[in-house]
Design an enzyme around this catalytic site. Structure first.
Site, PDB file in Angstrom:
ATOM      1  N   GLU A   4     -14.453  -8.046  -8.460  1.00 41.79           N
ATOM      2  CA  GLU A   4     -12.842  -7.633  -8.872  1.00 41.79           C
ATOM      3  C   GLU A   4     -12.672  -7.151 -10.464  1.00 41.79           C
ATOM      4  O   GLU A   4     -12.253  -6.086 -10.976  1.00 41.79           O
ATOM      5  CB  GLU A   4     -11.669  -8.316  -8.519  1.00 41.79           C
ATOM      6  CG  GLU A   4     -12.179  -8.369  -6.909  1.00 41.79           C
ATOM      7  CD  GLU A   4     -12.151  -7.064  -6.013  1.00 41.79           C
ATOM      8  OE1 GLU A   4     -11.782  -6.167  -6.521  1.00 41.79           O
ATOM      9  OE2 GLU A   4     -12.849  -7.296  -4.953  1.00 41.79           O
ATOM     10  N   GLY A  19     -11.335  -8.590   1.087  1.00 45.34           N
ATOM     11  CA  GLY A  19     -11.590  -9.715   0.364  1.00 45.34           C
ATOM     12  C   GLY A  19     -10.483  -9.804  -0.744  1.00 45.34           C
ATOM     13  O   GLY A  19      -9.861 -10.961  -1.089  1.00 45.34           O
ATOM     14  N   ALA A  20     -10.514  -8.635  -1.607  1.00 41.09           N
ATOM     15  CA  ALA A  20      -9.546  -8.865  -2.684  1.00 41.09           C
ATOM     16  C   ALA A  20      -9.279  -7.473  -3.397  1.00 41.09           C
ATOM     17  O   ALA A  20      -9.925  -6.308  -2.748  1.00 41.09           O
ATOM     18  CB  ALA A  20     -10.225  -9.621  -3.934  1.00 41.09           C
TER      19      ALA A  20
HETATM   20  N1  B3K Z   1     -11.051  -1.833  -3.614  1.00 36.23           N
HETATM   21  C1  B3K Z   1     -10.692  -2.792  -2.822  1.00 36.23           C
HETATM   22  C2  B3K Z   1     -10.882  -2.507  -1.476  1.00 36.23           C
HETATM   23  C3  B3K Z   1      -9.709  -1.575  -1.090  1.00 36.23           C
HETATM   24  C4  B3K Z   1      -9.484  -1.320   0.446  1.00 36.23           C
HETATM   25  C5  B3K Z   1      -8.589  -0.622   1.048  1.00 36.23           C
HETATM   26  N2  B3K Z   1      -8.601  -0.547   2.476  1.00 36.23           N
HETATM   27  C6  B3K Z   1     -11.507  -4.057  -3.037  1.00 36.23           C
HETATM   28  C7  B3K Z   1     -12.645  -3.981  -3.709  1.00 36.23           C
HETATM   29  O1  B3K Z   1     -13.653  -3.200  -3.314  1.00 36.23           O
HETATM   30  O2  B3K Z   1     -12.972  -4.548  -4.878  1.00 36.23           O
HETATM   31 ZN    ZN Z   2     -14.720  -3.001  -5.133  1.00 41.16          ZN
END
Ligand code: B3K
Ligand code: ZN
Length: 881
Positions: A294, A257-258
Site C-alpha cells: 500500500e 487486504g488493504a
Molecule cells: N487497490 C486495492 C484493491 C481494491 C479492490 C477493490 N475491489 C488494494 C491493493 O491492491 O492495494
Molecule cells: Zn495494490
C-alpha cells in the site's frame, strides 16, 4: 464495458470541496466542484455516476437545476448543454449503517470507514467517478464529539475545532490531485501509535497507526514495516514520501487486504494487528508485505494512476513486483530471496495458472468486463507482477531502474496506460519491446517445450525451445510471446559450465544466460561442451510459463543436489515428487498397490539433513505439491484419489524419515523470546513441517510431542501448528478426545480475539475429517457470521477452496452448501459473494458424476432473484464454458 470504447471525460474536475455531516443512520454530503470542459473529448454532456444516493439538491453556477435540466438513467446522471466552465454543487443523503456491501461509506463497530476503489465513491456523491478524472480535495468532517472523537481524511489536517452542541469538526486538505477512488474518510473511536520519522532528505514526517481501543499492543510490527517501506523506496527507487503525514487505519470489516487511499491507508485488521501470542510468522510476513504494497502505491498508483480500469495491472502488477522485491531485499540473503521467489511462484501456479485455464481467464490488460471488482484477480496482480519482472530480467537491475525513472519523469501526475509503462522501458533501454505487448493482450499460460541434442564429436549442445499457448475464452489463436528463459548448464559434477553461444557472443564464458525466445520455435547452440550437460532452464522462474522437459530421475537428482540456482533446485524436487504423485493417483484409481521408491525418499532425506541449506529452503523442498497443483496435471480431476495418493506419500515419508524428522525438530527449536526475524521464522517453519509429517504416524510419541508443543507454546506460530497437527491426527479415541479438548481450550482462551477465532474456524474448515455436515454445524456457532468477510472466508471459503477432498463429496452436498452460501452472501455483500462464486469455475474438469451436481448448483445461483452483477458475471461465465 469494453476497453476499445474508451472516451476521455467530457469535463475535468479541478477542485472538490466536500462537507460531511456524519451520522450512522443518515449522513448528509455536500459537494462543490469546479469543472471545465475537455475540448478534446467527444463526450459533450456532463456525465456523473451515482449509486444508492438520495439526491437533495443539484446546483450549477449557483442556480438550482430543475428535474428537466438533467436526466438520471440508472447510475448515470447527464446534464446537456453545460457551460465550458462551471461550479457544480450537489447534496446527497446516504445510509452508512445499511451499507453492508463495505463499498462506499459504511459502518464498522460504530466507526465510519470508506472504500472507494473501484467505484465506491459514487455511493457517496454523484461524481465523474472514473480514474482519469484527477482533482484536488478539501474535506470538512462534522460529527458528534463523543461518538466520533477522531476525524480523518486524506492529506493534511488544516483546521479543527468545536461546533458547540456536542459536535466538532476537522478540515483536511490533500495537496495532490487524485482520482476519486483514492478518497477516504474515517471517523470514530480510535487510538494511535505515532512517531516522527526522518526521511533521508532530512524532512520529518508524522506516521500513525490507528486502531480500536485495546489494540495498541499490536501495532509495532505494522509501524516497523511502514518505516522499512519508506526507507526501501528511497533506497531502491529514489522515491520519497510526498506528504507530511502518513496514516494507517485498521478495521475488522473489510472486503480485501488493504487500500492505498492517499495518505490514509485503510487496512483489514489481519494486515495490521500482531503480537507474538496472537499472530503467526505468516501473519507477520503478510503485514510487512501488505504495508509495503500500500505504501508503494503512493508512487505507483497514486502519483501515476490508471487511465481506465482495464489498465488496473499498470498499478497492481507493478506494485506487487515492488512489494515482492521489498520483502526479498529485507531478508537479504540469496537463499532468502529464493525462498520468497518460490513462495510467490507457488501462488502464481496454484491460483493464476488455474484462472488462466478456466472460464474467467483474461489478459493482464482485459478487453472487457461486466463488474470491475471481479477483475482484482491473480492475473492482474500476480501475473501482472511477473510481466514487470520480465522487464527486470531483460533489462537488468540498472536498466529497469532507468525505465522506472523515465516513467516517473514522463507521467507523474497523470492517468496512463500499460503501454506507457512499456514505452518507458523500451525508450530508456533502446530495446524493441513491441512483441512484449502480447503479455498484456493475450490470456493463457504459454507452454515451452524443450528438446535437447548433444553432439559428442562436435562438442555442441542444442536446446530447441517451442512455444504454444492454449486457447482462452474469446481468444482461439495466440501469437508467440517474447519469453526470457534464464538458464545454465550443469556438468556431471553438478557444477555450472561456462556457456559459449553464437547468439550471445558478449556473454561468452558466463554461467548464466537469458535466452530470448521470440518465435514459435528456436534453437540455441552451445559450443565447447565437453560432456553431455544437464540443462537448468527458466532459472528463478524467469517467465510465467509451463516448462515441458523430459528429465530422468537421475538428472533431477543432480539438479536437486547441486543447481546453483536455488529456485531450480527446489523445482527439481517438485518434479520428482509430482511424477510420483501422479503415478500414485492413477494407482489409487485403478486399485493397484501404492508404493514409493527409495530414490525420492533418499533425496529428501539428504536435503532435510543438509545443514548448509537454510531451514526455510529445506522446508519448501520437503513440502509436497498441494492437491490443487496435482489436480492441474490431470485432464479429469479425481479429488479423492489425489488426496489419498498425497496422504500416502506423507505417511510414507513420516515412517522412513522418522529419525531425521525428530532431529530436524530438535535442531530447529527457537527457545527464548519470540522474534519475527528471518532466521527464527525459518527454523520454526522447518520444525513445524517436521511436526506435521511426524503426526502422520499415529503413536504416543508423536502425539505427545504435538500436545506438549500446544500446551507450552509461547507464540501463535507454534501453538497453531501444534493444534493443526493434532486436529488432523488419527489416533486412539482417547487421543482424539484430547485433541478435541485442545480445540475447545484454544477457543476459550482467544474468544475475544477475532483474528485468532478466524484461524480457529480456518483450521477446522481445512481439517481432513471436516465434511459438509461439520461445516453446517460450525455455521451455527455463535461466533460465526457471513456478514464479516474475514469470518466468512475463514470457514466458507477455506472449506470450498482448500479442502477439495471433502468439498467435492460424491453426493454433491458440498456444491449445495456452496450455492446456499453464495446466495446468502449475495444479499449482504456482492463482492465477497462473487469471490466465493469462483470456487466452481473449473467444474468442467471433474468427472461427469460431479459435473452434474456442480452445474445444478451453478444454475441455482444463476436463477436467484436480485442477483448482483458481480455474482452473475462469474456464474454465467462458468456455465457458458
Ligand atoms: N487497490 C486495492 C484493491 C481494491 C479492490 C477493490 N475491489 C488494494 C491493493 O491492491 O492495494
Ligand atoms: Zn495494490
Amino acid at each position: 464495458m469494453f476497453r476499445k470504447d474508451y472516451v476521455a471525460p467530457g469535463f475535468w474536475v479541478d477542485t472538490v470541496e466536500m462537507g460531511f455531516d456524519l451520522d450512522l443512520k443518515s449522513t448528509h454530503v455536500a459537494t462543490r466542484m469546479t469543472m471545465r470542459r475537455n475540448h478534446e473529448s467527444s463526450e459533450k454532456e456532463l456525465v456523473l455516476f451515482g449509486e444508492s444516493l438520495k439526491l437533495l439538491q443539484l446546483r450549477m453556477n449557483g442556480i438550482d437545476l430543475k428535474k428537466s435540466d438533467y436526466v438520471i438513467d440508472g447510475e448515470i446522471l447527464r446534464i446537456a448543454n453545460a457551460p465550458d466552465e462551471l461550479v457544480l454543487e450537489i447534496e446527497t443523503r446516504i445510509k452508512p449503517l445499511k451499507n453492508t456491501s463495505l463499498s462506499g461509506l459504511y459502518a464498522s463497530n460504530g466507526n465510519f470507514i470508506t472504500q472507494c476503489e473501484a467505484e465506491g465513491f459514487r455511493k457517496i456523491t454523484w461524481f465523474p467517478d472514473r480514474p482519469d478524472v484527477m482533482a484536488k480535495y478539501t474535506v470538512m468532517l462534522r460529527a458528534d464529539k463523543k461518538k466520533f472523537p477522531v476525524l480523518l481524511s486524506n492529506g493534511n489536517l488544516i483546521d479543527e475545532g468545536d461546533l458547540g452542541d456536542g459536535r466538532h469538526f476537522a478540515k483536511w486538505e490533500d495537496p495532490f490531485k487524485k482520482p476519486s477512488y483514492l478518497f477516504a474518510l474515517v471517523a470514530g473511536k480510535l487510538v494511535c501509535q505515532e512517531e516522527q520519522y526522518r526521511l533521508k532528505s532530512g524532512r520529518e514526517v508524522l506516521l500513525q497507526v490507528w486502531v480500536e481501543k485495546g489494540n495498541l499492543d499490536k501495532t509495532q510490527h505494522a509501524m516497523d514495516s511502514l518505516k522499512n517501506s519508506i526507507r526501501w523506496d528511497e533506497d531502491r527507487f529514489g522515491l520519497e514520501l510526498d506528504l507530511d503525514r502518513f496514516m494507517i487505519v485498521a478495521t475488522s470489516d473489510f472486503n480485501m487486504g488493504a487500500m492505498e487511499n492517499k495518505g490514509l491507508n485503510i487496512f483489514n485488521t489481519k494486515f495490521v494487528l500482531a503480537n507474538p501470542s496472537l499472530a503467526t510468522d505468516i501473519d507477520y510476513a503478510g503485514i510487512e508485505s501488505v504495508v509495503g504494497h500500500e505504501y508503494f502505491h503512493n508512487w505507483t498508483g497514486n502519483r501515476i494512476t490508471c487511465r481506465d480500469w482495464f489498465q488496473l495491472s499498470l498499478k497492481e502488477g507493478l506494485t506487487v513486483f515492488r512489494d515482492q522485491e521489498f520483502s526479498a531485499d529485507l531478508v537479504g540473503t540469496a537463499t532468502g530471496r529464493a525462498v520468497k521467489r518460490i513462495e510467490d511462484v507457488r501462488l502464481l501456479r496454484q491460483v493464476q495458472f488455474s484462472e488462466d485455464a478456466g472460464p474467467m481467464a483474461h489478459p493482464v490488460r482485459p478487453d472487457s468486463f461486466v463488474e470491475i471488482n471481479n477483475f482484482y484477480t491473480v492475473t492482474i496482480y500476480e501475473k501482472g507482477s511477473e510481466v514487470v519482472r520480465m522487464y527486470y530480467t531483460l533489462l537488468g537491475h540498472d536498466g529497469f531502474r532507468k525505465g522506472m525513472d523515465l516513467y516517473f519523469e514522463r507521467h507523474d501526475g497523470q492517468a496512463v496506460e500499460c503501454d506507457d509503462f512499456r514505452r518507458a522501458m523500451a525508450d530508456s533501454s533502446g530495446r524493441d519491446l513491441t512483441q512484449f505487448e502480447r503479455w498484456y493482450s493475450q490470456a493463457g499460460t504459454p507452454r515451452v517445450q524443450v528438446q535437447t541434442t548433444y553432439d559428442a564429436a562436435q562438442q555442441t549442445y542444442d536446446i530447441q525451445l517451442t512455444q504454444s499457448c492454449p486457447a482462452t475464452p474469446g481468444q482461439a489463436e495466440k501469437l508467440p510471446f517474447h519469453i526470457p528463459v534464464a538458464m545454465g548448464l550443469l556438468g556431471s559434477d553438478g557444477q555450472d559450465i561456462p556457456l559459449y553461444s553464437e547468439t550471445y557472443p558478449t556473454n561468452a564464458g558466463q554461467t548464466n544466460l537469458v535466452l530470448e525466445l521470440t518465435e514459435v520455435a528456436q534453437t540455441f547452440r552451445f559450443t565447447g561442451v565437453a560432456t553431455k550437460p544437464v540443462p537448468s532452464l527458466l532459472r528463478n522462474f524467469s517467465a510465467p510459463v509451463v516448462l515441458e522437459i523430459d528429465y530422468t530421475d537421475e538428472e533431477l537428482g543432480l539438479l536437486l543436489a547441486n543447481d546453483s540456482d536455488p529456485f531450480n533446485r527446489w523445482e527439481a524436487g517438485q518434479r520428482l515428487m509430482m511424477r510420483r504423485l501422479v503415478k500414485l493417483t492413477k494407482a489409487v484409481q485403478s486399485g493397484e498397490p501404492l508404493e514409493l521408491d527409495t530414490m525420492l525418499i533418499e533425496a529428501l532425506r539428504a536435503t532435510l539433513n543438509n545443514q548448509h541449506l537454510d531451514p526455510s529452503f529445506r522446508e519448501l523442498v520437503l513440502t509436497l505439491p498441494s492437491e490443487a497443483m496435482i489436480a492441474e496435471e490431470f485432464a479429469v480431476v479425481d479429488p479423492q484419489a489425489i488426496h489419498t495418493a498425497r496422504q500416502f506419500v506423507r505417511a510414507t515419508l513420516s515412517r522412513y524419515l522418522r529419525t531425521d524428522l525428530f532431529q530436524a525438530y530438535e535442531h530447529n527449536l527457537t527457545p527464548g523470546q519470540y522474534s519475527p526475524d528471518a532466521q527464527s521464522m525459518a527454523k520454526r517453519g522447518l520444525k513445524n513441517l517436521a511436526l506435521s509429517y511426524l503426526l502422520e504416524s499415529s503413536d504416543e510419541q508423536t502425539f505427545s510431542l504435538a500436545k506438549a508443543q500446544f500446551d507450552e507454546a509461547e507464540n501463535m506460530t507454534d501453538r497453531l501448528a501444534a493444534l493443526t497437527a493434532l486436529s488432523n491426527f488419527s489416533g486412539t479415541e482417547e487421543q482424539q478426545a484430547v485433541a478435541l479438548k485442545a480445540l475447545h481450550k484454544f477457543y476459550k482462551k482467544f474468544k475475544k480475539e477475532a483474528l485468532v477465532i478466524d484461524k480457529w474456524f480456518m483450521l477446522q474448515a481445512t481439517a481432513r475429517t471436516t465434511d459438509v455436515a461439520t461445516v453446517r454445524e460450525l455455521m451455527t456457532h455463535p461466533a460465526f457470521t457471513l456478514s464479516n468477510p474475514n469470518r466468512a472466508r475463514s470457514l466458507a471459503f477455506n472449506f470450498c477452496n482448500a479442502n477439495p477432498a471433502r468439498f467435492h463429496a460424491a453426493d454433491g452436498s458440498g456444491y449445495l452448501l456452496w450455492a446456499e452460501l453464495v446466495i446468502a452472501l449475495n444479499k449482504i455483500n456482492p463482492q465477497v459473494a462473487a469471490r466465493l462464486a469462483r470456487s466452481l469455475d473449473r467444474w468442467k474438469k471433474y468427472p461427469e458424476s460431479l459435473q452434474i451436481p456442480m452445474k445444478a448448483a451453478l444454475a441455482k445461483v444463476a436463477d436467484t432473484q436480485k442477483l448482483s452483477k458481480d455474482v452473475l458475471e462469474v456464474v454465467s461465465k462458468a456455465l457458458a464454458s
